[in-house]
Design a protein around this motif. Structure first.
Motif, PDB file in Angstrom:
ATOM      1  N   ASP A 250      23.456  35.233  78.055  1.00 23.96           N
ATOM      2  CA  ASP A 250      23.891  35.511  79.428  1.00 23.96           C
ATOM      3  C   ASP A 250      24.485  36.914  79.473  1.00 23.96           C
ATOM      4  O   ASP A 250      25.694  37.109  79.576  1.00 23.96           O
ATOM      5  CB  ASP A 250      24.911  34.465  79.893  1.00 23.96           C
ATOM      6  N   PHE A 251      23.614  37.915  79.424  1.00 22.33           N
ATOM      7  CA  PHE A 251      24.069  39.297  79.273  1.00 22.33           C
ATOM      8  C   PHE A 251      24.859  39.798  80.481  1.00 22.33           C
ATOM      9  O   PHE A 251      25.749  40.630  80.344  1.00 22.33           O
ATOM     10  CB  PHE A 251      22.867  40.210  79.017  1.00 22.33           C
ATOM     11  N   LYS A 267      13.170  38.706  72.413  1.00 18.22           N
ATOM     12  CA  LYS A 267      12.686  39.982  71.893  1.00 18.22           C
ATOM     13  C   LYS A 267      13.635  40.556  70.849  1.00 18.22           C
ATOM     14  O   LYS A 267      13.202  41.152  69.840  1.00 18.22           O
ATOM     15  CB  LYS A 267      12.527  40.970  73.057  1.00 18.22           C
ATOM     16  N   THR A 268      14.930  40.388  71.065  1.00 20.33           N
ATOM     17  CA  THR A 268      15.930  40.946  70.157  1.00 20.33           C
ATOM     18  C   THR A 268      16.433  39.924  69.135  1.00 20.33           C
ATOM     19  O   THR A 268      17.430  40.166  68.464  1.00 20.33           O
ATOM     20  CB  THR A 268      17.125  41.485  70.957  1.00 20.33           C
ATOM     21  N   LYS A 269      15.744  38.758  69.087  1.00 21.13           N
ATOM     22  CA  LYS A 269      16.059  37.697  68.117  1.00 21.13           C
ATOM     23  C   LYS A 269      17.443  37.085  68.335  1.00 21.13           C
ATOM     24  O   LYS A 269      18.039  36.527  67.409  1.00 21.13           O
ATOM     25  CB  LYS A 269      15.909  38.202  66.681  1.00 21.13           C
ATOM     26  N   ARG A 270      17.977  37.211  69.542  1.00 19.76           N
ATOM     27  CA  ARG A 270      19.204  36.485  69.875  1.00 19.76           C
ATOM     28  C   ARG A 270      18.901  35.007  70.103  1.00 19.76           C
ATOM     29  O   ARG A 270      19.755  34.153  69.891  1.00 19.76           O
ATOM     30  CB  ARG A 270      19.833  37.083  71.137  1.00 19.76           C
ATOM     31  N   LEU A 271      17.706  34.728  70.597  1.00 20.54           N
ATOM     32  CA  LEU A 271      17.248  33.362  70.816  1.00 20.54           C
ATOM     33  C   LEU A 271      15.920  33.166  70.099  1.00 20.54           C
ATOM     34  O   LEU A 271      15.177  34.122  69.858  1.00 20.54           O
ATOM     35  CB  LEU A 271      17.056  33.064  72.305  1.00 20.54           C
ATOM     36  N   GLY A 272      15.621  31.914  69.803  1.00 19.79           N
ATOM     37  CA  GLY A 272      14.348  31.536  69.202  1.00 19.79           C
ATOM     38  C   GLY A 272      14.315  30.033  69.047  1.00 19.79           C
ATOM     39  O   GLY A 272      15.354  29.362  69.092  1.00 19.79           O
ATOM     40  N   GLN A 537      19.666  45.721  79.500  1.00 15.03           N
ATOM     41  CA  GLN A 537      18.486  45.004  79.042  1.00 15.03           C
ATOM     42  C   GLN A 537      17.428  45.978  78.519  1.00 15.03           C
ATOM     43  O   GLN A 537      16.814  45.744  77.475  1.00 15.03           O
ATOM     44  CB  GLN A 537      17.897  44.170  80.184  1.00 15.03           C
ATOM     45  N   ARG A 538      17.208  47.064  79.266  1.00 15.36           N
ATOM     46  CA  ARG A 538      16.183  48.028  78.855  1.00 15.36           C
ATOM     47  C   ARG A 538      16.508  48.616  77.481  1.00 15.36           C
ATOM     48  O   ARG A 538      15.630  48.749  76.621  1.00 15.36           O
ATOM     49  CB  ARG A 538      16.087  49.155  79.890  1.00 15.36           C
ATOM     50  N   PRO A 545      19.791  45.038  70.061  1.00 15.17           N
ATOM     51  CA  PRO A 545      21.146  44.811  70.592  1.00 15.17           C
ATOM     52  C   PRO A 545      22.169  45.770  69.993  1.00 15.17           C
ATOM     53  O   PRO A 545      22.114  46.117  68.817  1.00 15.17           O
ATOM     54  CB  PRO A 545      21.435  43.360  70.189  1.00 15.17           C
ATOM     55  N   GLU A 546      23.083  46.211  70.845  1.00 13.31           N
ATOM     56  CA  GLU A 546      24.138  47.125  70.398  1.00 13.31           C
ATOM     57  C   GLU A 546      25.341  46.359  69.847  1.00 13.31           C
ATOM     58  O   GLU A 546      26.117  46.903  69.062  1.00 13.31           O
ATOM     59  CB  GLU A 546      24.581  48.009  71.566  1.00 13.31           C
ATOM     60  N   ARG A 547      25.511  45.119  70.299  1.00 15.47           N
ATOM     61  CA  ARG A 547      26.648  44.309  69.869  1.00 15.47           C
ATOM     62  C   ARG A 547      26.185  43.274  68.838  1.00 15.47           C
ATOM     63  O   ARG A 547      25.166  42.607  69.043  1.00 15.47           O
ATOM     64  CB  ARG A 547      27.271  43.570  71.054  1.00 15.47           C
ATOM     65  N   PRO A 548      26.917  43.091  67.757  1.00 12.16           N
ATOM     66  CA  PRO A 548      26.536  42.075  66.772  1.00 12.16           C
ATOM     67  C   PRO A 548      26.926  40.662  67.186  1.00 12.16           C
ATOM     68  O   PRO A 548      26.633  39.712  66.473  1.00 12.16           O
ATOM     69  CB  PRO A 548      27.318  42.516  65.525  1.00 12.16           C
ATOM     70  N   VAL A 549      27.590  40.525  68.332  1.00 16.21           N
ATOM     71  CA  VAL A 549      28.027  39.204  68.806  1.00 16.21           C
ATOM     72  C   VAL A 549      27.484  38.982  70.212  1.00 16.21           C
ATOM     73  O   VAL A 549      26.948  39.886  70.843  1.00 16.21           O
ATOM     74  CB  VAL A 549      29.569  39.096  68.810  1.00 16.21           C
ATOM     75  N   GLY A 550      27.635  37.756  70.709  1.00 21.27           N
ATOM     76  CA  GLY A 550      27.110  37.394  72.016  1.00 21.27           C
ATOM     77  C   GLY A 550      27.964  37.906  73.155  1.00 21.27           C
ATOM     78  O   GLY A 550      29.061  38.463  72.952  1.00 21.27           O
ATOM     79  N   PRO A 551      27.481  37.699  74.399  1.00 18.62           N
ATOM     80  CA  PRO A 551      28.175  38.232  75.580  1.00 18.62           C
ATOM     81  C   PRO A 551      29.582  37.697  75.765  1.00 18.62           C
ATOM     82  O   PRO A 551      30.424  38.377  76.344  1.00 18.62           O
ATOM     83  CB  PRO A 551      27.272  37.791  76.742  1.00 18.62           C
ATOM     84  N   TYR A 552      29.856  36.473  75.261  1.00 15.17           N
ATOM     85  CA  TYR A 552      31.166  35.870  75.486  1.00 15.17           C
ATOM     86  C   TYR A 552      32.049  35.929  74.235  1.00 15.17           C
ATOM     87  O   TYR A 552      33.067  35.258  74.166  1.00 15.17           O
ATOM     88  CB  TYR A 552      31.002  34.417  75.930  1.00 15.17           C
TER      89      TYR A 552
END
Length: 571
Positions: A250-251, A267-272, A537-538, A545-552
Motif C-alpha cells: 500500500d505505497f 515487479k519489485t519482488k515486494r509481493l509474490g 511507483q515509476r 524499491p528505495e526503502r528496505p521495509v514496507g510502507p507501514y
C-alpha cells in the motif's frame, strides 16, 4: 438463381423481422410518451423482483415535484432493462455508437480497465455534486451535508482512483451470504446448522459429496459453482487471507492495494505467490473448487440456481439481491437457511496466522450509476435524478421497494435483511491482479480457468506461467494506466482553477478562511500527493524499491532515533 434466392431468404426474413420489431418498439414508445416529454433514459441489468418497480415509482415522484417541473419541464423516466448475459456487449455497442442512456449502471460484462477507459471518454464526473449538499435532503437530518458525506462509505466506492474523480453513485449496499437447504443438510449429515470453521466445513462437504441421490444415482453437490457463484466464495473466503499484503504494497497508504500498486509490488519482488498470504489465495480456491459440480466454470447463474432449486445441492452463495428469489423458489419444497461464509480458525495449521479477524463487508459497490455525456442537454437532469435517488427519503423508499440495503447513512434497512447486516470491521482482499489492463487480465482468466478445470494444472504451474507473464507483459498495461491517470489530471486542473477563481472573486480573505483551507486540501489531496505517489511507483519500477521495509514500517535509523529520543535518560 433459385439456389441463390433460397440462400438469401433466411437472411431477408431476419432483417425484415428486425426492422418490424424496431419500428413497433419505437411506435409503442412514442404513443406512451407525451409530445412535450423530456425523456431521461436509464440502463441497467437488474431484472430482480422490485428493481424496475422501484425505479418507476421514484421516477414518477421525481417528475411530479414542483421544483423539478419548474427546472426541467415534463420529465419521463424510461428504463432499458438488459439481461446480464448480454449487458457487456450492449454497453459496448451503446458506447461506441454514442447511443448510451443518460444514466448507465456500471461494472458488469467488461474488464475493469475497459470501464475505466469508458468513464474517461464517455462519462461526466460527479465530483461537483459530490461536494455539494443534496438539495433533496432539505428538511432531513442530512440537510446541508455534502452529498458524499451522506453515504455510509463517504462515496469511496464511487471514486475512480485512476481518474481522480467521483464517477458513479452507488444506490444500494450489498452483502453476500451462504444460503443452504436445511432439509437436505439434515438428511445427509444429521446437522441442523453448518460449521463456521473452514476445515470443519470442508470435511462436511466431503461427506455430502460422497452420497448419492437414491432416485437418480447422481452424487449430491456440496456447493453450487458457476461463473457467477464461485467468484463469491473466492472473494469471501480466499481473498481476505491476502490482507497482510497491505503492509507490503500500500505505497500511497490509502488502506487498499490497487491494480497499479499490486503490479509494482510484484515487479519489485515486494509481493509474490511464494508469500503465505498470496499462496493461500490459490490454495483455498483449490480446496473449494473440488466441491463444485462438474463443469461449473461454463455454467451460468440461472443453471446454478436451478441445481439448488432441484434439491441436488446443499449450499449456494448470493446476496441481498437474491434473498427473496431463493426463498420463493424453495417455498413448499424445503426450508432455506442463511449463514456467513466459513473462515479459518486462529489455530488452523495452514491458515491460522493469516486469519486476523472477521471478514469486512465493503460498505459500497452496489447498484452503481454513471452519467454519460452523449446528450449534454440531459446531463443536469440525470444528475438531479441521481441526487433524488440518493436522498435520505428517496434511498430509503427505493431500497424498501426492492428489498435491498440502503447506501445512505441513517436510511432504514428492511427488517427481513437483518441477517445481511454488513460487518463494518475486519479483513478484506487487498490485491487486484486482474484489473491492470487487457493483456494481464486475459492471461489471468486463461490461467485461472485452467487451474479450476485441469487437475494437472497445479498451483506451482499456475504461479510459474502467470507470474512471469504478469511481470514482463504487465509493464505496458501499467504504463497505459499511468497515461490514463495523467490525462485525468487535466480535469483536476479545471476543477481547481474554477474553485480558485471563485475565491478570488469573493475578495481578500485570511489564510485561515475555511474556503482557502478547503482549496489547499483539494490541491494536496488531488494533485500533490497523487503526483508524489505515482512518481514513487515509476521510480520503483525503473530502479527498484528505495526503502528496505514496507510502507507501514519504520526504517532502522528511525527506530534507533525513536529509542534515543524516548529513552529513560531523556525523560
Amino acid at each position: 438463381m433459385r439456389s441463390m434466392i433460397a440462400k438469401f431468404i433466411p437472411v431477408a426474413v431476419l432483417v425484415m423481422a428486425f426492422v418490424w420489431a424496431s419500428v413497433t418498439i419505437l411506435k409503442v414508445r412514442e404513443k406512451s410518451l407525451p409530445s412535450d416529454a423530456h425523456v431521461l433514459r436509464i440502463g441497467h441489468w437488474q431484472l430482480e423482483s422490485g428493481v424496475r418497480e422501484g425505479l418507476e415509482v421514484l421516477g414518477k415522484q421525481f417528475a411530479e415535484r414542483p421544483d423539478v417541473r419548474a427546472r426541467f419541464g415534463n420529465v419521463v423516466v424510461v428504463q432499458d432493462s438488459i439481461p446480464e448475459s448480454t449487458y457487456g456487449q450492449w454497453v459496448f455497442c451503446q458506447m461506441i455508437g454514442g447511443t448510451a442512456p443518460d444514466l448507465l449502471e456500471w461494472g458488469l460484462g467488461l474488464p475493469t480497465n475497459i470501464w475505466i477507459s469508458y468513464a474517461n471518454r464517455y462519462c461526466v464526473p460527479l465530483t461537483d455534486i459530490a461536494n455539494q449538499p443534496n438539495p433533496y435532503n432539505a428538511g432531513t437530518v442530512m440537510e446541508g451535508v455534502p452529498l458524499r458525506n451522506t453515504f455510509s462509505d463517504n462515496m469511496r466506492s464511487g471514486y475512480q482512483e485512476e481518474l481522480q474523480q467521483f464517477i458513479r453513485l452507488n444506490l444500494s449496499r450489498f452483502s453476500t451470504r451462504v444460503f443452504y437447504n436445511r432439509d437436505l443438510l439434515k438428511q445427509l449429515t444429521g446437522l441442523d446448522e453448518p460449521p463456521k470453521d473452514l476445515r470443519d466445513f470442508m470435511e462436511l462437504c466431503r461427506t455430502i459429496g460422497a452420497q448419492r441421490d437414491p432416485h437418480t444415482g447422481r452424487n449430491y453437490t456440496p456447493i453450487v459453482g458457476s461463473g457467477y457463484h464461485s467468484p463469491m466464495w473466492n472473494a469471501q473466503v480466499a481473498d481476505p487471507l491476502t490482507f497482510s499484503a497491505l503492509q507490503r504494497a500500500d505505497f500511497n497508504r490509502d488502506g487498499t492495494v490497487g491494480a497499479d500498486e499490486t503490479y509494482v509490488a510484484f515487479k519489485t519482488k515486494r509481493l509474490g505467490f511464494d508469500l503465505p498470504s498470496m499462496h493461500a489465495k490459490l490454495s483455498v480456491a483449490e480446496h473449494l473448487q473440488q466441491f463444485y459440480q462438474t463443469g461449473f466454470t461454463g455454467l451460468s447463474r440461472d443453471e446454478g440456481v436451478f441445481l439448488f432449486a432441484q434439491g441436488r445441492a446443499v449450499f449456494i452463495s448470493s446476496g441481498t439481491w437474491d434473498a427473496g428469489s431463493l426463498i420463493a423458489i424453495a417455498k413448499g419444497k424445503f426450508e432455506v437457511g442463511i449463514m456467513n461464509f466459513p473462515h479459518p480458525a486462529s489455530n488452523d495449521p495452514e491458515y491460522g496466522s493469516l486469519a486476523l479477524g472477521p471478514v469486512y463487508d465493503p460498505a459500497g459497490a452496489g447498484f452503481p450509476f454513471a452519467v454519460t455525456r452523449f446528450r449534454p442537454e440531459n446531463t443536469e437532469l440525470a444528475k438531479a435524478f441521481l441526487q433524488y435517488l440518493s436522498s435520505l427519503n428517496g434511498n430509503s423508499q427505493l431500497n424498501g421497494i426492492i428489498g435491498w440495503i440502503p447506501s445512505v447513512s441513517g436510511a432504514q434497512m428492511p427488517d427481513a435483511l437483518a441477517k445481511f447486516a454488513p460487518v463494518n470491521q475486519g479483513m478484506f482482499g487487498t490485491t487486484v491482479i486482474d484489473g491492470l489492463g487487457g493483456k494481464t487480465t486475459v492471461k489471468w482468466q486463461q490461467c485461472f480457468s485452467l487451474f479450476q478445470t485441469d487437475p494437472s494444472y497445479t498451483i506451482d504451474r499456475f504461479i510459474k506461467e502467470f507470474t512471469q507473464f504478469y511481470i514482463d507483459q504487465g509493464l505496458s498495461d501499467w504504463q497505459e494506466q499511468q497515461r490514463d491517470w495523467r490525462r485525468a489530471i487535466l480535469n483536476n486542473d479545471r476543477f481547481l482553477a474554477g474553485l480558485r477563481g471563485q475565491l478570488f472573486a469573493a475578495g481578500e480573505s485570511r489564510g485561515d478562511d475555511p474556503r482557502w483551507i478547503t482549496y489547499r486540501s483539494y490541491v494536496a489531496g488531488r494533485q500533490v500527493f497523487p503526483e508524489v505517489g505515482h512518481e514513487g511507483q515509476r521510480r520503483m519500477v525503473e530502479n527498484g524499491p528505495e526503502r528496505p521495509v514496507g510502507p507501514y514500517e519504520f526504517l532502522p535509523d528511525a527506530i534507533e532515533h525513536l529509542k534515543q529520543q524516548f529513552s529513560p535518560s531523556k525523560q
